[in-house]
Design a protein around this motif. Structure first.
Motif, PDB file in Angstrom:
ATOM      1  N   VAL A 295       0.863  -1.174   0.000  1.00 50.19           N
ATOM      2  CA  VAL A 295       0.000   0.000   0.000  1.00 50.19           C
ATOM      3  C   VAL A 295       0.900   1.224   0.000  1.00 50.19           C
ATOM      4  CG1 VAL A 295      -1.749   1.294   1.272  1.00 50.19           C
ATOM      5  CG2 VAL A 295      -1.803  -1.198   1.237  1.00 50.19           C
TER       6      VAL A 295
ATOM      7  N   LEU B 175      -3.544  -0.042  -3.388  1.00 47.94           N
ATOM      8  CA  LEU B 175      -4.160  -0.671  -2.226  1.00 47.94           C
ATOM      9  C   LEU B 175      -3.927  -2.177  -2.272  1.00 47.94           C
ATOM     10  CD1 LEU B 175      -7.567   1.246  -1.960  1.00 47.94           C
ATOM     11  CD2 LEU B 175      -5.473   1.620  -0.632  1.00 47.94           C
TER      12      LEU B 175
ATOM     13  N   TYR C   6      -8.800  -8.367   3.348  1.00 46.67           N
ATOM     14  CA  TYR C   6      -8.759  -7.413   4.450  1.00 46.67           C
ATOM     15  C   TYR C   6     -10.150  -6.919   4.809  1.00 46.67           C
ATOM     16  CZ  TYR C   6      -3.771  -7.373   3.601  1.00 46.67           C
ATOM     17  OH  TYR C   6      -2.477  -7.751   3.457  1.00 46.67           O
TER      18      TYR C   6
ATOM     19  N   VAL D 196     -10.250  -1.680   7.552  1.00 45.85           N
ATOM     20  CA  VAL D 196      -8.797  -1.580   7.343  1.00 45.85           C
ATOM     21  C   VAL D 196      -8.504  -0.976   5.973  1.00 45.85           C
ATOM     22  CG1 VAL D 196      -6.660  -2.908   7.110  1.00 45.85           C
ATOM     23  CG2 VAL D 196      -8.291  -3.476   8.922  1.00 45.85           C
TER      24      VAL D 196
ATOM     25  N   ASN E  74      -6.682   2.710   5.498  1.00 49.54           N
ATOM     26  CA  ASN E  74      -5.456   2.906   4.740  1.00 49.54           C
ATOM     27  C   ASN E  74      -5.662   3.809   3.531  1.00 49.54           C
ATOM     28  OD1 ASN E  74      -3.073   1.300   5.830  1.00 49.54           O
ATOM     29  ND2 ASN E  74      -4.755  -0.156   6.022  1.00 49.54           N
TER      30      ASN E  74
ATOM     31  N   HIS F 220      -5.390   7.244   4.856  1.00 50.98           N
ATOM     32  CA  HIS F 220      -3.983   7.557   5.119  1.00 50.98           C
ATOM     33  C   HIS F 220      -3.267   7.960   3.832  1.00 50.98           C
ATOM     34  CE1 HIS F 220      -0.149   6.931   7.415  1.00 50.98           C
ATOM     35  NE2 HIS F 220       0.308   6.795   6.169  1.00 50.98           N
ATOM     36  N   GLU F 221      -3.446   7.169   2.773  1.00 53.67           N
ATOM     37  CA  GLU F 221      -2.768   7.463   1.511  1.00 53.67           C
ATOM     38  C   GLU F 221      -3.272   8.765   0.886  1.00 53.67           C
ATOM     39  OE1 GLU F 221      -0.126   5.974   0.790  1.00 53.67           O
ATOM     40  OE2 GLU F 221      -0.472   4.553   2.402  1.00 53.67           O
TER      41      GLU F 221
ATOM     42  N   ASN G  97      -6.124  10.477   8.506  1.00 52.37           N
ATOM     43  CA  ASN G  97      -6.806   9.218   8.823  1.00 52.37           C
ATOM     44  C   ASN G  97      -7.599   9.357  10.127  1.00 52.37           C
ATOM     45  OD1 ASN G  97      -5.506   5.763   9.045  1.00 52.37           O
ATOM     46  ND2 ASN G  97      -7.596   6.540   9.129  1.00 52.37           N
TER      47      ASN G  97
ATOM     48  N   TRP H 152     -10.302   2.178  11.419  1.00 53.49           N
ATOM     49  CA  TRP H 152      -8.918   1.704  11.467  1.00 53.49           C
ATOM     50  C   TRP H 152      -7.965   2.870  11.280  1.00 53.49           C
ATOM     51  CZ3 TRP H 152      -5.982  -1.915  13.160  1.00 53.49           C
ATOM     52  CH2 TRP H 152      -4.703  -2.102  12.657  1.00 53.49           C
TER      53      TRP H 152
ATOM     54  N   ALA I 249      -4.323   3.616  10.414  1.00 55.78           N
ATOM     55  CA  ALA I 249      -3.138   2.973   9.864  1.00 55.78           C
ATOM     56  C   ALA I 249      -1.917   3.298  10.704  1.00 55.78           C
ATOM     57  CB  ALA I 249      -2.924   3.422   8.423  1.00 55.78           C
TER      58      ALA I 249
ATOM     59  N   THR J  90       3.681   4.433   3.569  1.00 58.18           N
ATOM     60  CA  THR J  90       2.549   4.570   4.464  1.00 58.18           C
ATOM     61  C   THR J  90       2.649   3.716   5.715  1.00 58.18           C
ATOM     62  OG1 THR J  90       0.160   4.314   4.623  1.00 58.18           O
ATOM     63  CG2 THR J  90       1.288   2.731   3.293  1.00 58.18           C
TER      64      THR J  90
ATOM     65  N   VAL K 200       1.051   1.184   7.317  1.00 58.98           N
ATOM     66  CA  VAL K 200       0.072   0.120   7.213  1.00 58.98           C
ATOM     67  C   VAL K 200       0.380  -0.899   8.285  1.00 58.98           C
ATOM     68  CG1 VAL K 200      -0.906  -1.668   5.742  1.00 58.98           C
ATOM     69  CG2 VAL K 200      -0.071   0.438   4.741  1.00 58.98           C
TER      70      VAL K 200
END
Length: 373
Positions: A59, A71, A78, A82, A86, A89-90, A135, A152, A154, A357, A359
């Motif tokens: 990721v 991803l 997953y 989650v 993520n 986050h990205e 996030n 979630w 990350a 990232t 993760v």
């Protein structure tokens, strides 16, 4: 950036080869921040500034060569929360890429400077702090929605190399505690954001990278083509930023017991010191800046005797001299050095180098993922 908040359908062109189920799309639409971030990403894809998303073995948000967000592959391995965490986050990396370029330019030193490795690690953990905050913000919006699903963050859990048991990295608590203090102190939203970014930097610095025993701080310095002057691993990283987002100081404690501390003035590195595990001073270094980016360093030992001097030119060249215990001085001239991240940025001048990232796995049954590359 986008001013409207269009509902996400999952069929937008920016998704590329990423196909999310209805639960993920519903979760995304519970967060106005995530909706806006995706609209911004879609606009960048339409303009050719980045690529549509795809699935892959790691990721990441790669802004250097092919561009775009990658991803998990397969996504079905997953849990929904989650994947969405993520993604948030990205997108945090994506939203901050221009700010990151400016931050990198303002907080870079010559690659032959003894503090170059630490400055590289600081810049990377700052990027991670931005993405972690994004996030966290998305999660809070989802939690406030009706029938809120699990969220979630990350990087909040990670697997130590050689173990299959996830550990709490402390990121969630650090953010929650900082936000509570900022609210109590009546800080503005932007002031809160800046201090939250800094609060995440310490915990994320030691989270192991995927396929590596190094934490993010060390891993990025190595990826930047720099040599760590200290003996790892890093056990603690403590950055201090003010509420405007300007760095005041930072310190790194290593497994050797040594602690290196850097102080800043107006964002520029002003001094650094090394203290041994018994508390004794190893060295002190002072910085003096000239015009056009040139600067000098003078390093002294515990007795105040000069043991090193550096002349760093604006073109990246350097002349570094050291004095041994016998009084013998040696001098070395260095040509300009292009770091790993600079090479990537040069290949795509409008988009900064790749951001990795935070993760982390959710349970023992989830696929192994640390801080990916």
């Amino acid at each position: 950036m986008s001013t409207s908040i269009p509902r996400v359908t999952g069929h937008e062109p920016y998704w590329g080869t990423v196909a999310l189920d209805e639960d993920a799309i519903d979760m995304i639409n519970k967060s106005p921040t995530l909706q806006r971030d995706l609209a911004d990403y879609g606009a960048a894809v339409s303009s050719g500034a980045t690529q549509p998303m795809r699935v892959g073995p790691i990721v990441e948000n790669d802004n250097s060569k092919n561009g775009g967000i990658t991803l998990f592959d397969p996504l079905t391995a997953y849990p929904t929360h989650v994947i969405v965490g993520n993604l948030a986050h990205e997108l945090g990396h994506f939203e901050n890429w221009e700010a990151d370029r400016a931050f990198d330019r303002s907080h870079s030193v010559n690659s032959h400077d003894p503090n170059a490795f630490a400055m590289s690690g600081m810049r990377f953990t700052h990027r991670e702090g931005e993405a972690i905050f994004e996030n966290w913000k998305v999660n809070n919006e989802i939690k406030a929605a009706k029938d809120a699903p699990e969220t979630w963050l990350a990087g909040s859990k990670a697997v130590v190399p050689g173990s299959h048991t996830p550990r709490d990295t402390g990121i969630q608590k650090a953010l929650d505690d900082q936000h509570a203090a900022d609210v109590a102190g009546h800080l503005t939203e932007e002031e809160d954001r800046q201090l939250m970014i800094a609060a995440a930097m310490g915990p994320v610095s030691t989270v192991p990278s995927m396929g590596s025993d190094d934490g993010t701080f060390e891993n990025y310095g190595s990826e930047d083509g720099l040599k760590n002057p200290e003996t790892g691993p890093l056990t603690k990283f403590s950055p201090q930023f003010d509420k405007k987002g300007e760095i005041q100081s930072m310190s790194e404690t290593w497994a050797s017991g040594r602690t290196v501390t850097q102080a800043f003035e107006h964002g520029k590195l002003a001094s650094s010191s090394i203290v041994d595990k018994d508390g004794s001073v190893v060295s002190n270094t002072l910085y003096q800046y000239g015009q056009n980016g040139a600067y000098q360093t003078d390093t002294t030992d515990a007795a105040g005797k000069r043991i090193g001097h550096g002349d760093y030119a604006a073109d990246g060249t350097a002349q570094v001299s050291q004095t041994g215990s016998d009084g013998t001085a040696t001098s070395t001239n260095y040509p300009p050095a292009q770091t790993h991240s600079e090479a990537e940025a040069a290949a795509s001048p409008s988009i900064p180098a790749r951001d990795t990232t935070a993760v982390a796995i959710e349970s023992d049954d989830a696929a192994d993922a640390g801080l990916d590359q």
